[in-house]
Design a protein around this motif. Structure first.
Motif, PDB file in Angstrom:
ATOM      1  N   THR A  25       0.862  -1.170   0.000  1.00 39.82           N
ATOM      2  CA  THR A  25       0.000   0.000   0.000  1.00 39.82           C
ATOM      3  C   THR A  25       0.902   1.225   0.000  1.00 39.82           C
ATOM      4  O   THR A  25       2.116   1.124   0.194  1.00 39.82           O
ATOM      5  N   SER A  27       0.595   5.379   1.488  1.00 42.11           N
ATOM      6  CA  SER A  27      -0.172   6.427   2.138  1.00 42.11           C
ATOM      7  C   SER A  27       0.721   7.647   2.274  1.00 42.11           C
ATOM      8  O   SER A  27       1.823   7.548   2.816  1.00 42.11           O
ATOM      9  N   ARG A  28       0.238   8.752   1.730  1.00 42.92           N
ATOM     10  CA  ARG A  28       1.013   9.997   1.742  1.00 42.92           C
ATOM     11  C   ARG A  28       2.410   9.794   1.172  1.00 42.92           C
ATOM     12  O   ARG A  28       3.402  10.270   1.722  1.00 42.92           O
ATOM     13  N   SER A  59      -1.335  -1.363   7.469  1.00 38.77           N
ATOM     14  CA  SER A  59      -1.813  -1.296   6.083  1.00 38.77           C
ATOM     15  C   SER A  59      -3.311  -1.041   5.972  1.00 38.77           C
ATOM     16  O   SER A  59      -3.786  -0.594   4.931  1.00 38.77           O
ATOM     17  N   ALA A  62      -4.192   2.628   5.182  1.00 37.22           N
ATOM     18  CA  ALA A  62      -3.756   2.994   3.832  1.00 37.22           C
ATOM     19  C   ALA A  62      -4.656   2.359   2.780  1.00 37.22           C
ATOM     20  O   ALA A  62      -5.032   3.013   1.800  1.00 37.22           O
ATOM     21  N   ALA A  66      -6.612   5.022   0.538  1.00 36.94           N
ATOM     22  CA  ALA A  66      -6.163   5.102  -0.854  1.00 36.94           C
ATOM     23  C   ALA A  66      -7.061   4.300  -1.782  1.00 36.94           C
ATOM     24  O   ALA A  66      -7.199   4.626  -2.960  1.00 36.94           O
TER      25      ALA A  66
END
Length: 178
Positions: A25, A27-28, A59, A62, A66
């Motif tokens: 994954t 995230s940001r 995870s 995220a 996402a």
């Protein structure tokens, strides 16, 4: 009768759903990877997979925010790495660096492919209706990548408590499926 009872807490060791995979994954802009064995095919066309990611896992947030991920299928040679990835959290460390895995950019999702794996599936979350109750996400495979240099790779199957089985010989039977 020759049967004996099996502890219900160990049933999962008998009904293992398929190969152990790595779920990536992002995230940001921060990639993460986790080991996962709770997944299954749900549909063929388009290919849909269901997977369970505990909300305790780093995870989870995220994947939820996402709405995309990569499922990478590791070869037998990564067994130790897969176990180590699964025994720690990415909350405070970069697991790609920590375990020497090589992230590659995906084409349709922000989560990275894993170069060290023989197959990578770029996925988008299509159904979260069972997340509140079961932590079950349904993913649509958008693009599938295989490494043609790896002929007949062997997959890992989780048996519980650090034990894995490696798939073996192929048995062919008559089938009407294509």
């Amino acid at each position: 009768m020759a049967f004996r009872q099996r502890a219900l807490s160990k049933v999962y060791q008998l009904i293992e759903p398929g190969p152990v995979v790595l779920l990536t994954t992002a995230s940001r802009g921060r990639p993460n990877v986790m080991t996962m064995s709770w997944h299954m095919m749900v549909e063929f066309e388009p290919p849909l997979l269901a997977c369970i990611v505990s909300e305790a896992n780093f995870s989870f947030a995220a994947l939820r925010s996402a709405g995309e991920a990569v499922i990478a299928i590791p070869p037998r040679s990564l067994a130790d790495t897969v176990a180590r990835v699964g025994n720690c959290s990415g909350r405070n460390s970069d697991k790609f660096k920590r375990f020497g895995l090589t992230p590659l950019p995906a084409t349709l999702v922000g989560a990275p492919l894993v170069k060290d794996c023989f197959c990578n599936l770029e996925c988008r979350v299509t159904d979260t209706s069972m997340v509140p109750r079961y932590n079950l996400f349904v993913l649509e495979v958008l693009r599938a990548w295989i490494d043609p240099a790896r002929k007949n790779p062997r997959t890992l199957h989780h048996r519980g408590y650090g034990a894995f089985t490696v798939d073996g010989a192929t048995v062919k039977t008559k089938s009407k499926m294509r």
